[in-house]
Design an enzyme around this catalytic site. Sequence first.
Site, PDB file in Angstrom:
ATOM      1  N   LYS A 131       0.830  -1.220   0.000  1.00 15.61           N
ATOM      2  CA  LYS A 131       0.000   0.000   0.000  1.00 15.61           C
ATOM      3  C   LYS A 131       0.859   1.262   0.000  1.00 15.61           C
ATOM      4  O   LYS A 131       0.624   2.190  -0.761  1.00 15.61           O
ATOM      5  CB  LYS A 131      -0.932   0.031   1.235  1.00 15.61           C
ATOM      6  CG  LYS A 131      -1.782  -1.215   1.395  1.00 15.61           C
ATOM      7  CD  LYS A 131      -2.663  -1.136   2.627  1.00 15.61           C
ATOM      8  CE  LYS A 131      -1.919  -1.058   3.946  1.00 15.61           C
ATOM      9  NZ  LYS A 131      -1.147  -2.256   4.302  1.00 15.61           N
ATOM     10  N   ARG A 168      -9.315   1.634   9.206  1.00 18.22           N
ATOM     11  CA  ARG A 168      -8.869   0.288   9.553  1.00 18.22           C
ATOM     12  C   ARG A 168      -9.882  -0.471  10.397  1.00 18.22           C
ATOM     13  O   ARG A 168      -9.642  -1.619  10.741  1.00 18.22           O
ATOM     14  CB  ARG A 168      -7.587   0.417  10.365  1.00 18.22           C
ATOM     15  CG  ARG A 168      -6.410  -0.285   9.762  1.00 18.22           C
ATOM     16  CD  ARG A 168      -5.236   0.113  10.616  1.00 18.22           C
ATOM     17  NE  ARG A 168      -4.139  -0.748  10.457  1.00 18.22           N
ATOM     18  CZ  ARG A 168      -3.038  -0.434   9.782  1.00 18.22           C
ATOM     19  NH1 ARG A 168      -2.954   0.713   9.159  1.00 18.22           N
ATOM     20  NH2 ARG A 168      -2.037  -1.270   9.744  1.00 18.22           N
ATOM     21  N   ARG A 178      11.782  -5.314   4.410  1.00 17.30           N
ATOM     22  CA  ARG A 178      11.571  -3.876   4.164  1.00 17.30           C
ATOM     23  C   ARG A 178      12.602  -3.026   4.900  1.00 17.30           C
ATOM     24  O   ARG A 178      12.941  -3.272   6.048  1.00 17.30           O
ATOM     25  CB  ARG A 178      10.177  -3.467   4.631  1.00 17.30           C
ATOM     26  CG  ARG A 178       9.986  -1.943   4.601  1.00 17.30           C
ATOM     27  CD  ARG A 178       8.563  -1.528   4.806  1.00 17.30           C
ATOM     28  NE  ARG A 178       7.893  -2.256   5.863  1.00 17.30           N
ATOM     29  CZ  ARG A 178       6.574  -2.325   5.966  1.00 17.30           C
ATOM     30  NH1 ARG A 178       5.807  -1.737   5.081  1.00 17.30           N
ATOM     31  NH2 ARG A 178       6.040  -3.003   6.957  1.00 17.30           N
ATOM     32  N   ARG A 220      11.683  -0.898  10.587  1.00 11.97           N
ATOM     33  CA  ARG A 220      10.647  -0.564  11.563  1.00 11.97           C
ATOM     34  C   ARG A 220      10.647  -1.573  12.700  1.00 11.97           C
ATOM     35  O   ARG A 220      10.798  -2.775  12.453  1.00 11.97           O
ATOM     36  CB  ARG A 220       9.268  -0.590  10.883  1.00 11.97           C
ATOM     37  CG  ARG A 220       8.870   0.735  10.311  1.00 11.97           C
ATOM     38  CD  ARG A 220       7.652   0.695   9.444  1.00 11.97           C
ATOM     39  NE  ARG A 220       6.524  -0.078   9.915  1.00 11.97           N
ATOM     40  CZ  ARG A 220       5.385  -0.207   9.247  1.00 11.97           C
ATOM     41  NH1 ARG A 220       5.229   0.397   8.081  1.00 11.97           N
ATOM     42  NH2 ARG A 220       4.403  -0.944   9.715  1.00 11.97           N
ATOM     43  N   ARG A 243       0.136  -8.700  13.860  1.00 15.21           N
ATOM     44  CA  ARG A 243      -0.348  -7.666  12.919  1.00 15.21           C
ATOM     45  C   ARG A 243      -1.334  -8.280  11.926  1.00 15.21           C
ATOM     46  O   ARG A 243      -2.359  -7.683  11.613  1.00 15.21           O
ATOM     47  CB  ARG A 243       0.835  -7.030  12.169  1.00 15.21           C
ATOM     48  CG  ARG A 243       1.631  -6.086  13.053  1.00 15.21           C
ATOM     49  CD  ARG A 243       2.919  -5.644  12.399  1.00 15.21           C
ATOM     50  NE  ARG A 243       2.716  -4.839  11.210  1.00 15.21           N
ATOM     51  CZ  ARG A 243       3.673  -4.565  10.335  1.00 15.21           C
ATOM     52  NH1 ARG A 243       4.894  -5.030  10.518  1.00 15.21           N
ATOM     53  NH2 ARG A 243       3.414  -3.820   9.294  1.00 15.21           N
TER      54      ARG A 243
HETATM   55  P1  AP5 Z   1       4.870  -1.513   1.653  1.00 10.03           P
HETATM   56  O1  AP5 Z   1       4.427  -0.720   0.472  1.00 10.03           O
HETATM   57  O2  AP5 Z   1       5.682  -0.830   2.681  1.00 10.03           O
HETATM   58  O3  AP5 Z   1       3.614  -2.273   2.312  1.00 10.03           O
HETATM   59  P2  AP5 Z   1       2.363  -1.733   3.133  1.00 10.03           P
HETATM   60  O4  AP5 Z   1       1.145  -2.389   2.598  1.00 10.03           O
HETATM   61  O5  AP5 Z   1       2.357  -0.232   3.174  1.00 10.03           O
HETATM   62  O6  AP5 Z   1       2.704  -2.362   4.530  1.00 10.03           O
HETATM   63  P3  AP5 Z   1       2.719  -1.775   6.020  1.00 10.03           P
HETATM   64  O7  AP5 Z   1       3.397  -2.821   6.832  1.00 10.03           O
HETATM   65  O8  AP5 Z   1       3.291  -0.382   6.062  1.00 10.03           O
HETATM   66  O9  AP5 Z   1       1.244  -1.723   6.354  1.00 10.03           O
HETATM   67  P4  AP5 Z   1       0.661  -1.651   7.738  1.00 10.03           P
HETATM   68  O10 AP5 Z   1      -0.756  -1.394   7.383  1.00 10.03           O
HETATM   69  O11 AP5 Z   1       0.906  -2.790   8.638  1.00 10.03           O
HETATM   70  O12 AP5 Z   1       1.495  -0.461   8.436  1.00 10.03           O
HETATM   71  P5  AP5 Z   1       1.069   0.966   8.965  1.00 10.03           P
HETATM   72  O13 AP5 Z   1       2.267   1.810   8.983  1.00 10.03           O
HETATM   73  O14 AP5 Z   1      -0.152   1.438   8.289  1.00 10.03           O
HETATM   74  O15 AP5 Z   1       5.645  -2.798   1.086  1.00 10.03           O
HETATM   75  C1  AP5 Z   1       6.198  -3.779   1.958  1.00 10.03           C
HETATM   76  C2  AP5 Z   1       7.515  -4.294   1.382  1.00 10.03           C
HETATM   77  O16 AP5 Z   1       7.244  -5.024   0.192  1.00 10.03           O
HETATM   78  C3  AP5 Z   1       8.495  -3.184   0.986  1.00 10.03           C
HETATM   79  O17 AP5 Z   1       9.802  -3.589   1.301  1.00 10.03           O
HETATM   80  C4  AP5 Z   1       8.317  -3.039  -0.553  1.00 10.03           C
HETATM   81  O18 AP5 Z   1       9.520  -2.633  -1.183  1.00 10.03           O
HETATM   82  C5  AP5 Z   1       7.902  -4.450  -0.941  1.00 10.03           C
HETATM   83  N1  AP5 Z   1       6.907  -4.471  -2.034  1.00 10.03           N
HETATM   84  C6  AP5 Z   1       5.865  -3.617  -2.213  1.00 10.03           C
HETATM   85  N2  AP5 Z   1       5.142  -3.975  -3.300  1.00 10.03           N
HETATM   86  C7  AP5 Z   1       5.750  -5.092  -3.798  1.00 10.03           C
HETATM   87  C8  AP5 Z   1       5.454  -5.930  -4.899  1.00 10.03           C
HETATM   88  N3  AP5 Z   1       4.410  -5.702  -5.711  1.00 10.03           N
HETATM   89  N4  AP5 Z   1       6.268  -6.991  -5.126  1.00 10.03           N
HETATM   90  C9  AP5 Z   1       7.333  -7.245  -4.308  1.00 10.03           C
HETATM   91  N5  AP5 Z   1       7.664  -6.468  -3.241  1.00 10.03           N
HETATM   92  C10 AP5 Z   1       6.865  -5.413  -2.995  1.00 10.03           C
HETATM   93  O19 AP5 Z   1       0.633   0.621  10.482  1.00 10.03           O
HETATM   94  C11 AP5 Z   1       1.563   0.288  11.486  1.00 10.03           C
HETATM   95  C12 AP5 Z   1       0.859   0.237  12.830  1.00 10.03           C
HETATM   96  O20 AP5 Z   1       0.326   1.555  13.153  1.00 10.03           O
HETATM   97  C13 AP5 Z   1      -0.354  -0.692  12.935  1.00 10.03           C
HETATM   98  O21 AP5 Z   1       0.029  -2.011  13.236  1.00 10.03           O
HETATM   99  C14 AP5 Z   1      -1.156  -0.027  14.054  1.00 10.03           C
HETATM  100  O22 AP5 Z   1      -0.622  -0.338  15.328  1.00 10.03           O
HETATM  101  C15 AP5 Z   1      -0.944   1.455  13.814  1.00 10.03           C
HETATM  102  N6  AP5 Z   1      -1.973   2.054  12.936  1.00 10.03           N
HETATM  103  C16 AP5 Z   1      -1.760   2.612  11.704  1.00 10.03           C
HETATM  104  N7  AP5 Z   1      -2.919   3.071  11.188  1.00 10.03           N
HETATM  105  C17 AP5 Z   1      -3.873   2.806  12.112  1.00 10.03           C
HETATM  106  C18 AP5 Z   1      -5.278   3.021  12.140  1.00 10.03           C
HETATM  107  N8  AP5 Z   1      -5.925   3.612  11.115  1.00 10.03           N
HETATM  108  N9  AP5 Z   1      -5.980   2.601  13.240  1.00 10.03           N
HETATM  109  C19 AP5 Z   1      -5.336   2.011  14.266  1.00 10.03           C
HETATM  110  N10 AP5 Z   1      -4.013   1.762  14.308  1.00 10.03           N
HETATM  111  C20 AP5 Z   1      -3.271   2.161  13.239  1.00 10.03           C
END
Ligand code: AP5
Length: 230
Positions: free
Chosen positions: A27, A102, A141, A174, A185
Amino acid sequence: MDKLPENLPLERLYRAIVFLGPPGAGKGTQAKELARKYGVPHLSTGDMLRENIARGTALGMQAKPIMERGELVPDSLVLKMVKQRIQNADCSFGFVFDGFPRTVAQAQYFGELLKRCGYEQPVVVHFAIDPALVLKRITGRRLCKVGGEIYNIYERPTKVEGRCDLDGGELDQRPDDREEIVAPRLAAYAKQTAPLVAYYRRLGRLQDVDAAQPVEEVTRGVLEIVRGAK
Ligand code: AP5
């Protein structure tokens, strides 16, 4: 208030795009790309929370242990942050949200907030991927400490090890990307976020993209959805 962008792109967005999908689905990678293309902000509640942690704010202190356990931060904290952010002037040409909403409660609040701010309801892109595939993406990552560019030691390595291709910044991992935090997660996603797929599908707002494809293919799929959105 942030400044409006000076060089607007030819294609305009004028709406909210939401990227929905499990951790590691890609994403953030795609949100950065789409936001660059349309010259609109890439908003990520995860990034906003990590910034609060880095600055040592009260919100950051509350969120830190929760995020380190791989659980979701309470809606009350997240919603306040989102409300403030989307009222900034830089959002008036649209924005790309990654990782929000979410929970169903967050989605309902977001729908009302968009209405009040004069936006259409969002286009929701669902990053469909087998959860078994995301472990390698998450543990591999690395993020640039300066500009936040996303790399992967297996799939998207930097030209110089440990340094960002764009600005030479140092790369970081991270704290919640450790293997033992991935299962909680994914469990939080399955329990609290996956119901949003049915929620937005019922509203006719959701479209799927096959997130298991290479990055460029996913980008193509996302652009087709966004350009075809009514
Ligand atoms: P990447 O693009 O970084 O993946 P992502 O989907 O953004 O993954 P995240 O882990 O950031 O999502 P998340 O939802 O857990 O984290 P967030 O920060 O929102 O890609 C991942 C890897 O794959 C990279 O290395 C990339 O290079 C590679 N890649 C990408 N596309 C590829 C492809 N097509 N092929 C091969 N490789 C590829 O949340 C973190 C924490 O914050 C949560 O756990 C929670 O505690 C809190 N939080 C955040 N938002 C909320 C909310 N709205 N409500 C409550 N808690 C929240």
